[in-house]
Design a protein around this motif. Structure first.
Motif, PDB file in Angstrom:
ATOM      1  N   GLU A  18     -25.550   6.482  39.824  1.00 25.03           N
ATOM      2  CA  GLU A  18     -26.698   7.339  39.522  1.00 25.03           C
ATOM      3  C   GLU A  18     -26.338   8.814  39.709  1.00 25.03           C
ATOM      4  O   GLU A  18     -26.764   9.671  38.931  1.00 25.03           O
ATOM      5  CB  GLU A  18     -27.892   6.967  40.396  1.00 25.03           C
ATOM      6  N   GLN A  22     -26.523  11.582  36.795  1.00 22.50           N
ATOM      7  CA  GLN A  22     -27.339  12.786  36.944  1.00 22.50           C
ATOM      8  C   GLN A  22     -26.509  14.057  36.756  1.00 22.50           C
ATOM      9  O   GLN A  22     -26.978  15.023  36.153  1.00 22.50           O
ATOM     10  CB  GLN A  22     -28.043  12.805  38.296  1.00 22.50           C
ATOM     11  N   ASP A  26     -27.129  16.884  33.974  1.00 27.46           N
ATOM     12  CA  ASP A  26     -27.226  18.305  34.326  1.00 27.46           C
ATOM     13  C   ASP A  26     -26.350  19.169  33.417  1.00 27.46           C
ATOM     14  O   ASP A  26     -26.661  20.330  33.174  1.00 27.46           O
ATOM     15  CB  ASP A  26     -26.850  18.540  35.783  1.00 27.46           C
TER      16      ASP A  26
END
Length: 67
Positions: A18, A22, A26
């Motif tokens: 995860e 992420q 970003d």
């Protein structure tokens, strides 16, 4: 999952996958998780997939961020 996605990262820990997903998001790289863990015993892998066009950039980001 469609053949248009390629696996970029695999971990046995959901949180690590995860975090990778992420970080890629970003950097504006679409990334998805595929959780292949057994729901009862939590063994197996969690994989991160990206579009083939973003593969090289995603690998570079993972290496730069020491993920």
């Amino acid at each position: 999952m469609s053949n248009t996605w390629v696996k970029i990262y695999t971990s046995q820990q959901f949180i690590k996958s995860e975090i990778v997903r992420q970080v890629l998001v970003d950097y504006e790289i679409d990334a998805v998780l595929m959780n292949k863990q057994d729901s009862s015993y939590k063994f197996g892998n969690v994989e991160v997939y990206v579009h083939p066009d973003n593969f090289d950039k995603a690998v570079e980001i993972i290496i730069q961020n020491e993920l």
